[in-house]
Write an enzyme that holds these catalytic residues in place. Structure first.
Site, PDB file in Angstrom:
ATOM      1  N   LYS A   1       0.839  -1.214   0.000  1.00  0.00           N
ATOM      2  CA  LYS A   1       0.000   0.000   0.000  1.00  0.00           C
ATOM      3  C   LYS A   1       0.874   1.265   0.000  1.00  0.00           C
ATOM      4  O   LYS A   1       0.658   2.168  -0.795  1.00  0.00           O
ATOM      5  CB  LYS A   1      -0.926   0.017   1.237  1.00  0.00           C
ATOM      6  CG  LYS A   1      -1.826  -1.209   1.354  1.00  0.00           C
ATOM      7  CD  LYS A   1      -2.706  -1.152   2.585  1.00  0.00           C
ATOM      8  CE  LYS A   1      -1.971  -1.217   3.913  1.00  0.00           C
ATOM      9  NZ  LYS A   1      -1.310  -2.501   4.226  1.00  0.00           N
TER      10      LYS A   1
ATOM     11  N   ARG B   1      -9.913   0.764   8.468  1.00  0.00           N
ATOM     12  CA  ARG B   1      -9.521  -0.596   8.848  1.00  0.00           C
ATOM     13  C   ARG B   1     -10.631  -1.308   9.594  1.00  0.00           C
ATOM     14  O   ARG B   1     -10.471  -2.472   9.946  1.00  0.00           O
ATOM     15  CB  ARG B   1      -8.309  -0.518   9.766  1.00  0.00           C
ATOM     16  CG  ARG B   1      -6.991  -0.833   9.093  1.00  0.00           C
ATOM     17  CD  ARG B   1      -5.915  -0.512  10.123  1.00  0.00           C
ATOM     18  NE  ARG B   1      -4.729  -1.262   9.949  1.00  0.00           N
ATOM     19  CZ  ARG B   1      -3.647  -0.800   9.322  1.00  0.00           C
ATOM     20  NH1 ARG B   1      -3.649   0.377   8.759  1.00  0.00           N
ATOM     21  NH2 ARG B   1      -2.574  -1.541   9.255  1.00  0.00           N
TER      22      ARG B   1
ATOM     23  N   ARG C   1      11.967  -5.290   5.094  1.00  0.00           N
ATOM     24  CA  ARG C   1      11.689  -3.882   4.771  1.00  0.00           C
ATOM     25  C   ARG C   1      12.561  -2.904   5.560  1.00  0.00           C
ATOM     26  O   ARG C   1      12.836  -3.091   6.726  1.00  0.00           O
ATOM     27  CB  ARG C   1      10.221  -3.567   5.078  1.00  0.00           C
ATOM     28  CG  ARG C   1       9.924  -2.067   4.974  1.00  0.00           C
ATOM     29  CD  ARG C   1       8.481  -1.737   5.022  1.00  0.00           C
ATOM     30  NE  ARG C   1       7.796  -2.285   6.180  1.00  0.00           N
ATOM     31  CZ  ARG C   1       6.490  -2.214   6.335  1.00  0.00           C
ATOM     32  NH1 ARG C   1       5.742  -1.655   5.407  1.00  0.00           N
ATOM     33  NH2 ARG C   1       5.926  -2.710   7.408  1.00  0.00           N
TER      34      ARG C   1
ATOM     35  N   ARG D   1      11.067  -0.814  11.215  1.00  0.00           N
ATOM     36  CA  ARG D   1       9.978  -0.560  12.164  1.00  0.00           C
ATOM     37  C   ARG D   1       9.975  -1.569  13.310  1.00  0.00           C
ATOM     38  O   ARG D   1      10.252  -2.753  13.106  1.00  0.00           O
ATOM     39  CB  ARG D   1       8.635  -0.633  11.425  1.00  0.00           C
ATOM     40  CG  ARG D   1       8.267   0.676  10.781  1.00  0.00           C
ATOM     41  CD  ARG D   1       7.118   0.594   9.837  1.00  0.00           C
ATOM     42  NE  ARG D   1       5.980  -0.204  10.256  1.00  0.00           N
ATOM     43  CZ  ARG D   1       4.882  -0.349   9.516  1.00  0.00           C
ATOM     44  NH1 ARG D   1       4.799   0.271   8.346  1.00  0.00           N
ATOM     45  NH2 ARG D   1       3.899  -1.090   9.943  1.00  0.00           N
TER      46      ARG D   1
ATOM     47  N   ARG E   1      -0.903  -8.589  13.585  1.00  0.00           N
ATOM     48  CA  ARG E   1      -1.384  -7.642  12.555  1.00  0.00           C
ATOM     49  C   ARG E   1      -2.243  -8.373  11.521  1.00  0.00           C
ATOM     50  O   ARG E   1      -3.270  -7.850  11.068  1.00  0.00           O
ATOM     51  CB  ARG E   1      -0.187  -6.947  11.881  1.00  0.00           C
ATOM     52  CG  ARG E   1       0.440  -5.891  12.773  1.00  0.00           C
ATOM     53  CD  ARG E   1       1.877  -5.594  12.386  1.00  0.00           C
ATOM     54  NE  ARG E   1       2.017  -4.925  11.106  1.00  0.00           N
ATOM     55  CZ  ARG E   1       3.191  -4.746  10.496  1.00  0.00           C
ATOM     56  NH1 ARG E   1       4.308  -5.178  11.053  1.00  0.00           N
ATOM     57  NH2 ARG E   1       3.243  -4.128   9.337  1.00  0.00           N
TER      58      ARG E   1
HETATM   59  P1  AP5 Z   1       4.874  -1.611   1.815  1.00  0.00           P
HETATM   60  O1  AP5 Z   1       4.526  -0.807   0.625  1.00  0.00           O
HETATM   61  O2  AP5 Z   1       5.656  -0.945   2.912  1.00  0.00           O
HETATM   62  O3  AP5 Z   1       3.574  -2.355   2.404  1.00  0.00           O
HETATM   63  P2  AP5 Z   1       2.305  -1.791   3.172  1.00  0.00           P
HETATM   64  O4  AP5 Z   1       1.120  -2.461   2.619  1.00  0.00           O
HETATM   65  O5  AP5 Z   1       2.322  -0.305   3.187  1.00  0.00           O
HETATM   66  O6  AP5 Z   1       2.648  -2.406   4.600  1.00  0.00           O
HETATM   67  P3  AP5 Z   1       2.521  -1.831   6.056  1.00  0.00           P
HETATM   68  O7  AP5 Z   1       3.277  -2.797   6.949  1.00  0.00           O
HETATM   69  O8  AP5 Z   1       2.977  -0.399   6.121  1.00  0.00           O
HETATM   70  O9  AP5 Z   1       1.030  -1.964   6.325  1.00  0.00           O
HETATM   71  P4  AP5 Z   1       0.351  -2.007   7.661  1.00  0.00           P
HETATM   72  O10 AP5 Z   1      -1.036  -1.889   7.216  1.00  0.00           O
HETATM   73  O11 AP5 Z   1       0.669  -3.167   8.528  1.00  0.00           O
HETATM   74  O12 AP5 Z   1       1.029  -0.805   8.451  1.00  0.00           O
HETATM   75  P5  AP5 Z   1       0.529   0.644   8.855  1.00  0.00           P
HETATM   76  O13 AP5 Z   1       1.702   1.523   8.905  1.00  0.00           O
HETATM   77  O14 AP5 Z   1      -0.659   1.039   8.053  1.00  0.00           O
HETATM   78  O15 AP5 Z   1       5.682  -2.895   1.296  1.00  0.00           O
HETATM   79  C1  AP5 Z   1       6.214  -3.854   2.206  1.00  0.00           C
HETATM   80  C2  AP5 Z   1       7.578  -4.367   1.669  1.00  0.00           C
HETATM   81  O16 AP5 Z   1       7.359  -5.109   0.471  1.00  0.00           O
HETATM   82  C3  AP5 Z   1       8.549  -3.230   1.317  1.00  0.00           C
HETATM   83  O17 AP5 Z   1       9.852  -3.607   1.684  1.00  0.00           O
HETATM   84  C4  AP5 Z   1       8.434  -3.090  -0.218  1.00  0.00           C
HETATM   85  O18 AP5 Z   1       9.642  -2.654  -0.801  1.00  0.00           O
HETATM   86  C5  AP5 Z   1       8.074  -4.512  -0.626  1.00  0.00           C
HETATM   87  N1  AP5 Z   1       7.181  -4.554  -1.794  1.00  0.00           N
HETATM   88  C6  AP5 Z   1       6.096  -3.747  -2.019  1.00  0.00           C
HETATM   89  N2  AP5 Z   1       5.502  -4.083  -3.189  1.00  0.00           N
HETATM   90  C7  AP5 Z   1       6.215  -5.145  -3.699  1.00  0.00           C
HETATM   91  C8  AP5 Z   1       6.078  -5.939  -4.882  1.00  0.00           C
HETATM   92  N3  AP5 Z   1       5.101  -5.731  -5.767  1.00  0.00           N
HETATM   93  N4  AP5 Z   1       6.976  -6.946  -5.067  1.00  0.00           N
HETATM   94  C9  AP5 Z   1       7.967  -7.172  -4.167  1.00  0.00           C
HETATM   95  N5  AP5 Z   1       8.152  -6.439  -3.039  1.00  0.00           N
HETATM   96  C10 AP5 Z   1       7.284  -5.436  -2.802  1.00  0.00           C
HETATM   97  O19 AP5 Z   1      -0.018   0.357  10.331  1.00  0.00           O
HETATM   98  C11 AP5 Z   1       0.861   0.066  11.396  1.00  0.00           C
HETATM   99  C12 AP5 Z   1       0.062  -0.019  12.694  1.00  0.00           C
HETATM  100  O20 AP5 Z   1      -0.557   1.252  12.977  1.00  0.00           O
HETATM  101  C13 AP5 Z   1      -1.107  -1.023  12.722  1.00  0.00           C
HETATM  102  O21 AP5 Z   1      -0.673  -2.319  13.057  1.00  0.00           O
HETATM  103  C14 AP5 Z   1      -2.011  -0.402  13.796  1.00  0.00           C
HETATM  104  O22 AP5 Z   1      -1.517  -0.654  15.100  1.00  0.00           O
HETATM  105  C15 AP5 Z   1      -1.872   1.100  13.531  1.00  0.00           C
HETATM  106  N6  AP5 Z   1      -2.870   1.619  12.585  1.00  0.00           N
HETATM  107  C16 AP5 Z   1      -2.618   2.158  11.344  1.00  0.00           C
HETATM  108  N7  AP5 Z   1      -3.747   2.545  10.745  1.00  0.00           N
HETATM  109  C17 AP5 Z   1      -4.753   2.254  11.603  1.00  0.00           C
HETATM  110  C18 AP5 Z   1      -6.176   2.384  11.523  1.00  0.00           C
HETATM  111  N8  AP5 Z   1      -6.763   2.904  10.445  1.00  0.00           N
HETATM  112  N9  AP5 Z   1      -6.918   1.959  12.580  1.00  0.00           N
HETATM  113  C19 AP5 Z   1      -6.335   1.433  13.690  1.00  0.00           C
HETATM  114  N10 AP5 Z   1      -4.988   1.251  13.815  1.00  0.00           N
HETATM  115  C20 AP5 Z   1      -4.205   1.666  12.777  1.00  0.00           C
END
Ligand code: AP5
Length: 214
Positions: free
Chosen positions: A13, A87, A126, A160, A171
């Site tokens: 994402k 979410r 990552r 992270r 997660r």
């Molecule tokens: P990346 O693009 O970083 O993936 P992502 O989907 O953004 O993953 P996140 O871990 O950031 O998602 P998340 O939803 O767990 O975390 P968030 O910060 O929102 O890609 C991942 C890796 O793969 C990278 O190394 C990239 O290079 C590689 N890659 C990407 N595309 C690729 C491809 N096509 N092929 C190969 N490799 C590839 O949330 C973190 C925490 O915050 C949550 O756990 C929760 O506690 C809290 N939180 C956030 N939002 C909310 C909400 N709305 N409500 C409640 N709690 C929340």
């Protein structure tokens, strides 16, 4: 154009949102990034957010909806990309109300489909640039040999605290329990589009462009 990028942790994402910001002048609203900023504030709220995030559980709807509401008040540019929000069904309802108040609509919800086995490898490999946030991966997009970020030339890279197998299990569980019901919710609304998130990054970009330009 306002869109949601929906998918499990590590689906890509953030990677795709950054590309859309670059190509279409859109605004990335990542609740994960906002919460990571909040946790460094030194407040009691920041402390609670840090503990919840590190465990892999979800932060309360009230906190994240408040964060999103504040960001929607600024310039809209080419539209909003909601990354990691909504979410829960309560967050989805809140987003609908917030957009309606602004006379805005949701144009597409793009699901990035990736199998769980691939997510572990993506998450543990990552890292991000400490200066501009560019996302790297040890195998698929390594930090350049000269140690400089390809976007800003920064030389500090971060991993992270929640990018470990233990937090990832929680997660993923939270994703299936609380977030995956949104796929049905947006399907019924006729907004859901799915792309293969396992494909090469450029192919994922092209598939998203196809959805947005349809
Ligand atoms: P990346 O693009 O970083 O993936 P992502 O989907 O953004 O993953 P996140 O871990 O950031 O998602 P998340 O939803 O767990 O975390 P968030 O910060 O929102 O890609 C991942 C890796 O793969 C990278 O190394 C990239 O290079 C590689 N890659 C990407 N595309 C690729 C491809 N096509 N092929 C190969 N490799 C590839 O949330 C973190 C925490 O915050 C949550 O756990 C929760 O506690 C809290 N939180 C956030 N939002 C909310 C909400 N709305 N409500 C409640 N709690 C929340």
């Amino acid at each position: 154009m306002n869109i949601i990028l929906l998918g499990p942790p590590g689906a890509g994402k953030g990677t795709q949102a950054r590309k859309l910001v670059e190509d279409r002048d859109m605004i990335q609203l990542s609740t994960g990034d906002m919460l990571r900023e909040a946790r460094t504030s030194g407040t009691e709220m920041g402390q609670i957010v840090a503990e919840v995030m590190d465990s892999g559980k979800l932060v309360t709807d009230e906190i994240v909806i408040g964060l999103i509401r504040e960001k929607l008040e600024g310039d809209k540019k080419g539209g909003f990309i909601f990354d990691g929000f909504p979410r829960t069904l309560a967050q989805a309802d809140a987003l609908e109300e917030l957009l309606a108040e602004m006379d805005e609509t949701l144009d597409a919800v793009i699901e990035l489909r990736v199998q769980d086995e691939a997510l572990v490898a993506r998450i543990v490999g990552r890292s991000t640039c400490g200066n501009c946030g560019e996302v790297y991966h040890d195998l698929t997009k390594p930090i350049p040999a000269d140690g400089e970020c390809t976007v800003c030339g920064g030389t500090e890279f971060k991993r992270r605290a929640d990018d470990n197998e233990e937090s990832l299990k929680t997660r993923l569980m939270e994703y299936y329990k609380q977030t995956s019901p949104l796929l049905g919710y947006y399907h019924v609304k006729g907004a859901l589009r799915s792309v293969d998130g396992l494909a090469d990054m450029r192919d994922v970009e092209a598939a998203i462009a196809e959805v947005l330009d349809a």
